[in-house]
Design a protein around this motif. Sequence first.
Motif: not given
Length: 440
Positions: A89-102, A341-350
């Motif tokens: 899903x990470x490689x399919x959509x890439x909605x986060x940077x690699x660090x956050x996804x990892x 997701x808090x680290x995802x450039x303000x796009x986090x979803x709690x």
Amino acid sequence: MFNTEKIKKIPYYGALALLIYMPFHVFLSQWLSTFTGGLNGWKVAKDVFIMLAVWVSFALVIYTKKYKNTPYLSFTLLAFSYLALHMLLYFAFGNTDQGVASLGTVYNNRLTWLFIIGFSAALLTPKLVTPRKLGEVLLGVSTIVCLLGVAQFVLPSDVMTTFGYGKDRGTKASFAIDDKPDLPRAFSTIRDPNSLGAFLIIPITLIWSVLFKKEHEQKRLLLSGLLMLHGLVLFLTFSRAAWIGVAISVLVASWLHYKSWIKQHRRSIIAAMLVLAVGLFSFGYAFRDQYFVQNVIYHSDENTEADLDSNALHYELAEGGLREFSENPVGDGPGTAGIVSIQNDGKGLLTENYYIQILHEVGVIGLAIFVGFFGYIIYALKKSKSALGLTLFATGIAYAVMCLVMHLFTNEAVTTQWWLLAGTILALSATPSKPKRKNH
């Protein structure tokens, strides 16, 4: 020449190290990094160790063929499928940077890795991995955590800054109900009060499960003292989810261990529970406008500055998570929801709901894998004959409920305690016994 017997003990010592270290990980990483620097390195080191331990454990089990006649390969296949789904899903959509996804991938998969480590350790060294020994280690660690929790609660609120805690270093130095300084919450060496409360449910349930057993009669005074200490710290967390969780766990454990006594005194027990329920309701109603009651029960009062109180916020976040999921049932990829997701450039979803978090990140398939894995383990633990195994069954039910209101398995201490121990207990019960030789 390699000493196979010594090498086989590696997963056991690794599991033991994780069980002892994880409850103190946040404290040690924050404190020691003030001397050595490299806080991120300290934070990541535990997960690197876990990943290495998984592969070493898996290789040893395959090499020694200890997996035969056990569900080990089925568990590992399910775990690797869960990991593969995150990566896909990470490689399919890439909605986060690699660090956050990892990081999101590690947080979500850590529980299955810990389970495999525990399962492997028990398969390879069943004589070393015993429920009694694990229970003693568990209670020893939790008692230290409780003592430090009491000390941290009574000392000045800024005491943890001495050990490197602070928002600028990613860890709050103090917690309070509704952020009111006069209502502090204990969190000890665990990351936050809610996680500390969840962590204490297993030792409290275990103590309760053996407290009235005849074989522990000589230790009853000590066990009673430990129960009071753990119960006090649980109360000081002011975690309503943990309070409900421990009530569920203790009730289930009571039925499992003291069924005959409960049946014999069921009328008295029902009457006592009714009196207690009426008493608590009456007390809550009579003092509903009191400052302490409003904040402890509702976590808010008329002075609350937030737009939504704690209860409304839980509902709002869960609803938002489901709404986001409905737009992409396949999942948006790891790191798009939850604490990471808090680290995802303000796009986090709690979401304040672990199931909705997983649903949002890895979709229906991912949630099905997690729930299936978690549910099967809980079901299998019911067949355990040890007090620790039945304790894990009871707390598993409690945790399943608590996942509805918190990101429960994001915390490393809680996750390690339940999943690693569950792996060891199930492996011990799955290990085939050697057939007795017939005398001729």
